[in-house]
Design a protein around this motif. Sequence first.
Motif, mmCIF file in Angstrom:
data_model
loop_
_atom_site.group_PDB
_atom_site.id
_atom_site.type_symbol
_atom_site.label_atom_id
_atom_site.label_comp_id
_atom_site.label_asym_id
_atom_site.label_seq_id
_atom_site.Cartn_x
_atom_site.Cartn_y
_atom_site.Cartn_z
ATOM 1 N N PRO A 108 0.888 -1.090 -0.098
ATOM 2 C CA PRO A 108 -0.023 -0.173 -0.044
ATOM 3 C C PRO A 108 0.892 1.264 -0.102
ATOM 4 O O PRO A 108 1.992 1.252 0.714
ATOM 5 C CB PRO A 108 -0.768 -0.177 1.354
ATOM 6 N N GLY A 109 0.644 2.437 -0.491
ATOM 7 C CA GLY A 109 1.034 3.594 -0.775
ATOM 8 C C GLY A 109 1.645 4.065 0.542
ATOM 9 O O GLY A 109 2.895 4.774 0.651
ATOM 10 N N ASP A 110 1.022 3.847 1.849
ATOM 11 C CA ASP A 110 1.418 4.375 3.078
ATOM 12 C C ASP A 110 2.733 3.622 3.542
ATOM 13 O O ASP A 110 3.383 4.041 4.424
ATOM 14 C CB ASP A 110 0.359 4.349 4.117
ATOM 15 N N GLN A 111 3.113 2.582 2.669
ATOM 16 C CA GLN A 111 4.378 1.949 3.078
ATOM 17 C C GLN A 111 5.846 2.454 2.135
ATOM 18 O O GLN A 111 6.574 1.815 2.345
ATOM 19 C CB GLN A 111 4.288 0.334 2.949
ATOM 20 N N LEU A 112 5.369 3.579 1.436
ATOM 21 C CA LEU A 112 6.590 4.032 0.409
ATOM 22 C C LEU A 112 7.536 4.892 1.391
ATOM 23 O O LEU A 112 8.682 4.914 1.081
ATOM 24 C CB LEU A 112 5.882 4.841 -0.523
ATOM 25 N N THR A 113 7.051 5.193 2.603
ATOM 26 C CA THR A 113 8.207 6.026 3.343
ATOM 27 C C THR A 113 9.426 5.249 3.523
ATOM 28 O O THR A 113 10.346 6.072 3.274
ATOM 29 C CB THR A 113 7.286 6.485 4.690
ATOM 30 N N THR A 114 9.383 3.979 3.986
ATOM 31 C CA THR A 114 10.708 3.379 4.184
ATOM 32 C C THR A 114 11.341 3.350 2.987
ATOM 33 O O THR A 114 12.624 3.466 2.837
ATOM 34 C CB THR A 114 10.240 2.008 5.068
ATOM 35 N N LEU A 115 10.850 2.923 1.772
ATOM 36 C CA LEU A 115 11.438 2.695 0.604
ATOM 37 C C LEU A 115 12.078 3.919 0.042
ATOM 38 O O LEU A 115 12.953 4.018 -0.819
ATOM 39 C CB LEU A 115 10.371 2.126 -0.424
ATOM 40 N N ALA A 116 11.418 5.085 0.545
ATOM 41 C CA ALA A 116 11.925 6.366 -0.034
ATOM 42 C C ALA A 116 13.319 6.851 0.814
ATOM 43 O O ALA A 116 13.944 7.724 0.299
ATOM 44 C CB ALA A 116 10.851 7.457 0.270
ATOM 45 N N ALA A 117 13.743 5.997 1.706
ATOM 46 C CA ALA A 117 14.860 6.445 2.213
ATOM 47 C C ALA A 117 15.942 6.863 1.501
ATOM 48 O O ALA A 117 16.947 7.942 1.521
ATOM 49 C CB ALA A 117 15.378 5.332 3.281
ATOM 50 N N PRO A 118 16.648 6.117 0.322
ATOM 51 C CA PRO A 118 17.769 6.518 -0.552
ATOM 52 C C PRO A 118 17.357 7.982 -1.097
ATOM 53 O O PRO A 118 18.286 8.627 -1.177
ATOM 54 C CB PRO A 118 17.613 5.366 -1.426
ATOM 55 N N SER A 119 16.223 7.926 -1.614
ATOM 56 C CA SER A 119 15.930 9.355 -1.961
ATOM 57 C C SER A 119 16.091 10.506 -1.399
ATOM 58 O O SER A 119 16.577 11.596 -1.564
ATOM 59 C CB SER A 119 14.309 9.583 -2.632
ATOM 60 N N LEU A 120 15.791 10.467 0.102
ATOM 61 C CA LEU A 120 16.042 11.436 0.909
ATOM 62 C C LEU A 120 17.307 11.746 1.248
ATOM 63 O O LEU A 120 17.565 12.707 1.263
ATOM 64 C CB LEU A 120 15.029 11.039 2.258
ATOM 65 N N LEU A 121 18.213 10.520 1.418
ATOM 66 C CA LEU A 121 19.473 10.613 1.581
ATOM 67 C C LEU A 121 20.188 11.502 0.610
ATOM 68 O O LEU A 121 21.103 12.218 0.772
ATOM 69 C CB LEU A 121 20.157 9.279 1.818
ATOM 70 N N VAL A 122 19.965 10.791 -0.674
ATOM 71 C CA VAL A 122 20.781 11.543 -1.766
ATOM 72 C C VAL A 122 20.356 13.045 -1.976
ATOM 73 O O VAL A 122 20.980 13.831 -2.137
ATOM 74 C CB VAL A 122 20.277 10.766 -2.887
ATOM 75 N N ASP A 123 19.004 13.367 -1.771
ATOM 76 C CA ASP A 123 18.552 14.759 -1.960
ATOM 77 C C ASP A 123 19.178 15.617 -0.830
ATOM 78 O O ASP A 123 19.839 16.755 -0.968
ATOM 79 C CB ASP A 123 16.945 14.800 -1.788
ATOM 80 N N ALA A 124 19.481 14.960 0.417
ATOM 81 C CA ALA A 124 19.944 15.681 1.777
ATOM 82 C C ALA A 124 21.632 15.945 1.233
ATOM 83 O O ALA A 124 22.102 16.968 1.613
ATOM 84 C CB ALA A 124 20.158 15.235 2.822
ATOM 85 N N VAL A 125 22.242 15.009 0.572
ATOM 86 C CA VAL A 125 23.667 15.494 0.265
ATOM 87 C C VAL A 125 23.964 15.980 -0.987
ATOM 88 O O VAL A 125 24.669 16.873 -0.783
ATOM 89 C CB VAL A 125 24.451 13.735 0.309
ATOM 90 N N LEU A 126 23.135 15.519 -2.047
ATOM 91 C CA LEU A 126 23.309 16.522 -3.352
ATOM 92 C C LEU A 126 22.680 17.708 -3.326
ATOM 93 O O LEU A 126 23.142 18.533 -4.152
ATOM 94 C CB LEU A 126 22.953 15.360 -4.329
ATOM 95 N N GLY A 127 21.562 17.937 -2.627
ATOM 96 C CA GLY A 127 20.746 18.849 -2.488
ATOM 97 C C GLY A 127 20.363 19.796 -4.151
ATOM 98 O O GLY A 127 20.370 18.764 -5.021
#
Length: 133
Positions: A108-127
């Motif tokens: 279900p869509g509400d379980q995407l948060t954990t799978l989005a961790a790489p995107s969040l990390l890369v965005d934080a580092v690369l900006g």
Amino acid sequence: MTSGLVSRHSAADVEQTVASIRREAESRGATVFAVIDHAGAARDAGLDMPATQVLILGSPKSGTPLMLAAPELAIDLPLRILVRADGGPGSVVSWQEPAFVATRFNLPGDQLTTLAAPSLLVDAVLGAQTRPE
């Protein structure tokens, strides 16, 4: 996006990018289980390849509920981020697109948060200093 992968360009080389993502992951409470140096392993085997490393990271607290919902998802956990040289300046960072994985395992869509961790990390580092691949 190629076959469910998302990629971004980093102005830093592979080693610097991996170190930055690792620091960001650990600062957010994630566990970095390993960093696989594919180019180093190739050198040890007498072969040559561009710098290529894979971070394997995650959080049992976040990943376990996903695996309980879809046990086969364990094949894709812990999460992985690929950082590789592509012959130009900097490096390329790639990871699985969360919706691709969720669709494959009928999550279900509400379980995407954990799978989005790489995107969040890369965005934080690369900006905003980098461009999507």
